[in-house]
Design a protein around this motif. Structure first.
Motif, PDB file in Angstrom:
ATOM      1  N   ALA A  61       1.147  -0.820   0.060  1.00 13.66           N
ATOM      2  CA  ALA A  61       0.164  -0.256   0.456  1.00 13.66           C
ATOM      3  C   ALA A  61       0.832   1.829   0.063  1.00 13.66           C
ATOM      4  O   ALA A  61       1.953   0.879   0.502  1.00 13.66           O
ATOM      5  CB  ALA A  61      -1.383  -0.017   1.364  1.00 13.66           C
ATOM      6  N   GLY A  62       0.666   2.159  -0.384  1.00 12.21           N
ATOM      7  CA  GLY A  62       1.175   4.094  -0.438  1.00 12.21           C
ATOM      8  C   GLY A  62       0.380   4.836  -0.441  1.00 12.21           C
ATOM      9  O   GLY A  62      -1.354   4.884  -0.377  1.00 12.21           O
ATOM     10  N   VAL A  63       0.743   6.060   0.798  1.00 11.23           N
ATOM     11  CA  VAL A  63      -0.082   7.038   0.853  1.00 11.23           C
ATOM     12  C   VAL A  63       1.454   8.630   0.271  1.00 11.23           C
ATOM     13  O   VAL A  63       2.269   7.713   0.067  1.00 11.23           O
ATOM     14  CB  VAL A  63       0.193   7.063   2.127  1.00 11.23           C
ATOM     15  CG1 VAL A  63      -1.228   6.386   2.738  1.00 11.23           C
ATOM     16  CG2 VAL A  63       0.827   7.558   3.000  1.00 11.23           C
ATOM     17  N   ASP A  64       0.699   8.907  -0.225  1.00  7.19           N
ATOM     18  CA  ASP A  64       1.383   9.825  -0.932  1.00  7.19           C
ATOM     19  C   ASP A  64       0.596  12.309  -0.828  1.00  7.19           C
ATOM     20  O   ASP A  64      -1.446  11.778  -1.032  1.00  7.19           O
ATOM     21  CB  ASP A  64       2.050   9.832  -2.330  1.00  7.19           C
ATOM     22  CG  ASP A  64       3.186  10.836  -2.533  1.00  7.19           C
ATOM     23  OD1 ASP A  64       3.963  10.267  -2.479  1.00  7.19           O
ATOM     24  OD2 ASP A  64       2.499  11.673  -2.966  1.00  7.19           O
ATOM     25  N   SER A  65       0.380  12.708  -1.167  1.00  4.78           N
ATOM     26  CA  SER A  65       0.518  13.873  -0.784  1.00  4.78           C
ATOM     27  C   SER A  65       0.234  14.582  -2.568  1.00  4.78           C
ATOM     28  O   SER A  65      -0.964  15.147  -2.531  1.00  4.78           O
ATOM     29  CB  SER A  65       0.840  14.940   0.163  1.00  4.78           C
ATOM     30  OG  SER A  65       2.099  15.387  -0.520  1.00  4.78           O
ATOM     31  N   SER A  66      -0.353  14.140  -3.227  1.00  5.01           N
ATOM     32  CA  SER A  66       0.466  14.203  -4.582  1.00  5.01           C
ATOM     33  C   SER A  66      -0.975  13.284  -5.471  1.00  5.01           C
ATOM     34  O   SER A  66      -1.044  12.305  -6.055  1.00  5.01           O
ATOM     35  CB  SER A  66       1.404  14.684  -5.764  1.00  5.01           C
ATOM     36  OG  SER A  66       0.848  14.153  -6.898  1.00  5.01           O
ATOM     37  N   GLU A  67      -2.021  13.867  -5.956  1.00  2.98           N
ATOM     38  CA  GLU A  67      -2.813  13.148  -6.484  1.00  2.98           C
ATOM     39  C   GLU A  67      -2.745  13.158  -7.536  1.00  2.98           C
ATOM     40  O   GLU A  67      -2.342  11.562  -8.474  1.00  2.98           O
ATOM     41  CB  GLU A  67      -4.078  14.231  -6.752  1.00  2.98           C
ATOM     42  CG  GLU A  67      -5.702  13.343  -6.863  1.00  2.98           C
ATOM     43  CD  GLU A  67      -5.622  11.808  -7.083  1.00  2.98           C
ATOM     44  OE1 GLU A  67      -6.124  10.807  -7.228  1.00  2.98           O
ATOM     45  OE2 GLU A  67      -5.990  11.894  -5.851  1.00  2.98           O
ATOM     46  N   ASN A  68      -1.767  13.587  -8.928  1.00  4.07           N
ATOM     47  CA  ASN A  68      -0.674  13.783  -9.206  1.00  4.07           C
ATOM     48  C   ASN A  68      -0.685  11.816  -9.834  1.00  4.07           C
ATOM     49  O   ASN A  68      -0.755  11.386 -10.124  1.00  4.07           O
ATOM     50  CB  ASN A  68      -0.800  14.569 -10.293  1.00  4.07           C
ATOM     51  CG  ASN A  68      -1.166  15.382 -10.617  1.00  4.07           C
ATOM     52  OD1 ASN A  68      -2.246  15.515 -10.595  1.00  4.07           O
ATOM     53  ND2 ASN A  68      -0.950  15.664 -12.117  1.00  4.07           N
ATOM     54  N   MET A  69       0.307  11.669  -8.272  1.00 12.30           N
ATOM     55  CA  MET A  69       0.682  11.030  -8.469  1.00 12.30           C
ATOM     56  C   MET A  69       0.445   9.594  -8.459  1.00 12.30           C
ATOM     57  O   MET A  69       0.582   8.276  -9.033  1.00 12.30           O
ATOM     58  CB  MET A  69       1.945  11.100  -7.526  1.00 12.30           C
ATOM     59  CG  MET A  69       3.287  12.419  -7.323  1.00 12.30           C
ATOM     60  SD  MET A  69       4.796  11.095  -8.577  1.00 12.30           S
ATOM     61  CE  MET A  69       5.513  12.458  -8.436  1.00 12.30           C
ATOM     62  N   LEU A  70      -0.729   9.577  -7.803  1.00 13.65           N
ATOM     63  CA  LEU A  70      -1.286   8.353  -7.030  1.00 13.65           C
ATOM     64  C   LEU A  70      -2.591   8.473  -8.487  1.00 13.65           C
ATOM     65  O   LEU A  70      -2.205   7.255  -8.464  1.00 13.65           O
ATOM     66  CB  LEU A  70      -2.511   8.859  -6.293  1.00 13.65           C
ATOM     67  CG  LEU A  70      -2.122   9.148  -4.513  1.00 13.65           C
ATOM     68  CD1 LEU A  70      -2.761   9.634  -3.837  1.00 13.65           C
ATOM     69  CD2 LEU A  70      -0.439   7.753  -4.292  1.00 13.65           C
ATOM     70  N   ALA A  71      -2.635   8.923  -9.137  1.00 17.36           N
ATOM     71  CA  ALA A  71      -3.336   8.660 -10.412  1.00 17.36           C
ATOM     72  C   ALA A  71      -2.472   7.686 -11.297  1.00 17.36           C
ATOM     73  O   ALA A  71      -2.268   6.823 -11.896  1.00 17.36           O
ATOM     74  CB  ALA A  71      -3.364   9.668 -11.182  1.00 17.36           C
ATOM     75  N   HIS A  72      -0.897   8.023 -11.572  1.00 21.63           N
ATOM     76  CA  HIS A  72      -0.202   7.324 -12.046  1.00 21.63           C
ATOM     77  C   HIS A  72       0.401   5.759 -11.152  1.00 21.63           C
ATOM     78  O   HIS A  72       0.757   5.174 -12.303  1.00 21.63           O
ATOM     79  CB  HIS A  72       1.126   7.996 -12.232  1.00 21.63           C
ATOM     80  CG  HIS A  72       2.247   7.311 -12.840  1.00 21.63           C
ATOM     81  ND1 HIS A  72       2.577   8.177 -13.851  1.00 21.63           N
ATOM     82  CD2 HIS A  72       3.913   6.565 -12.346  1.00 21.63           C
ATOM     83  CE1 HIS A  72       4.017   7.260 -14.968  1.00 21.63           C
ATOM     84  NE2 HIS A  72       4.272   6.282 -13.296  1.00 21.63           N
ATOM     85  N   VAL A  73       0.295   5.646  -9.850  1.00 20.80           N
ATOM     86  CA  VAL A  73       0.040   4.657  -9.169  1.00 20.80           C
ATOM     87  C   VAL A  73      -0.277   4.282  -9.976  1.00 20.80           C
ATOM     88  O   VAL A  73      -0.583   2.623 -10.341  1.00 20.80           O
ATOM     89  CB  VAL A  73       0.245   4.843  -7.951  1.00 20.80           C
ATOM     90  CG1 VAL A  73       1.066   3.771  -7.240  1.00 20.80           C
ATOM     91  CG2 VAL A  73       1.712   5.957  -7.756  1.00 20.80           C
ATOM     92  N   ARG A  74      -1.663   4.392 -10.424  1.00 17.24           N
ATOM     93  CA  ARG A  74      -3.079   3.663  -9.876  1.00 17.24           C
ATOM     94  C   ARG A  74      -3.294   3.248 -12.059  1.00 17.24           C
ATOM     95  O   ARG A  74      -3.785   1.896 -11.958  1.00 17.24           O
ATOM     96  CB  ARG A  74      -4.547   4.374 -10.121  1.00 17.24           C
ATOM     97  CG  ARG A  74      -4.795   4.781  -8.780  1.00 17.24           C
ATOM     98  CD  ARG A  74      -5.946   5.574  -8.069  1.00 17.24           C
ATOM     99  NE  ARG A  74      -5.846   6.272  -6.805  1.00 17.24           N
ATOM    100  CZ  ARG A  74      -5.699   7.605  -6.784  1.00 17.24           C
ATOM    101  NH1 ARG A  74      -5.311   8.263  -7.340  1.00 17.24           N
ATOM    102  NH2 ARG A  74      -6.271   7.614  -5.209  1.00 17.24           N
TER     103      ARG A  74
END
Length: 261
Positions: A61-74
């Motif tokens: 699992a991962g957490v980050d404060s950047s939605e753009n980064m998380l969209a890339h992960v998904r």
């Protein structure tokens, strides 16, 4: 606008890791110190490390404060379960065998209260005896060493046919114990340079030991080299240097069973 976190592919072009050295470092350390395979990556960014680990036997699992980064992960690492969160206040409602925090992400906690909050979140998300693996800049490196502080460093990277050039300057803000950065970006088609400012808390080895102890952790290893971002390359099973004078600081700590709620 943050050019790199807004554009995860450009971030990976700027900071490539084709051999997945950072993820292999985590795997080797976790294996060496007897950690489990449920892992939380705090500050997961593009998910490059989390994705490699998820493909190599970990439930990540991962957490980050950047939605753009998380969209890339998904999109690129769908096996990694990610959430948008502040590293000082996340609550996933579950515990892990390992928590990782790499590439100085921990140092975005600028104050003692920030650091205590982050370590408290790690404590609440680890099983009894779980491991915290963190990698960051070493405050002790800057005692009498100006190698990274003199002058402006210029670097260019080409992405989607456009060359992006950065000019980076670092300096120490002594009172709050911060390493501050001013980075100016230029590229064709932009009339004015993009100026971005950031800072990292500088932690000294004994200070880090003390903070971990207060948070309920026993330090198993504290070393400056080798690591995923050191001149001496990381290799599995490498001896760990305790000189603690290099520019990187790596820590492996185990949550004390008596410290769990």
């Amino acid at each position: 606008m943050n050019l790199l976190t807004d554009n995860p592919e450009l971030y990976e072009h700027q900071f490539p890791d084709p051999g997945h050295v950072a993820a292999r470092f985590v795997h080797d350390v976790v294996t060496r110190f007897g950690g489990g395979r449920d892992l939380l990556d705090v500050g997961c960014g593009t998910g490059r490390d989390a994705g490699w680990l998820s493909r190599n036997g970990y439930r990540v699992a991962g957490v980050d404060s950047s939605e753009n980064m998380l969209a890339h992960v998904r999109e690129h690492h769908p096996a990694v379960d990610v959430a948008l969160a502040d590293m000082r206040a996340f609550d996933l409602g579950r515990r892990f065998d390992v928590v990782t925090c790499l590439d100085s992400a921990m140092l975005y906690c600028h104050t003692n209260a920030d650091l205590e909050a982050f370590l408290g979140r790690c404590r609440e998300h680890l099983v009894p005896g779980g491991l915290l693996v963190a990698e960051m800049r070493n405050g002790a490196f800057f005692l009498g060493n100006r190698e990274l502080l003199d002058g402006v460093r210029t670097r260019s990277v080409t992405w989607r046919g456009t060359e992006y050039t950065s000019h980076t300057e670092l300096w120490i803000d002594h009172a709050p114990q911060l390493l501050r950065r001013r980075r100016t970006w230029e590229w064709a088609g932009r009339t004015e340079p993009l100026v971005q400012r950031s800072a990292w808390r500088l932690l000294f080895p004994q200070e880090l030991r003390h903070l971990l102890d207060l948070a309920g952790f026993d330090v198993l290893a504290l070393f400056d080299s080798p690591g995923p971002r050191t001149d001496r390359p990381w290799t599995a099973g490498a001896p760990l240097s305790g000189a603690l004078s290099g520019d990187r600081l790596h820590v492996v700590a185990r949550l004390r069973r008596s410290g769990c709620q």
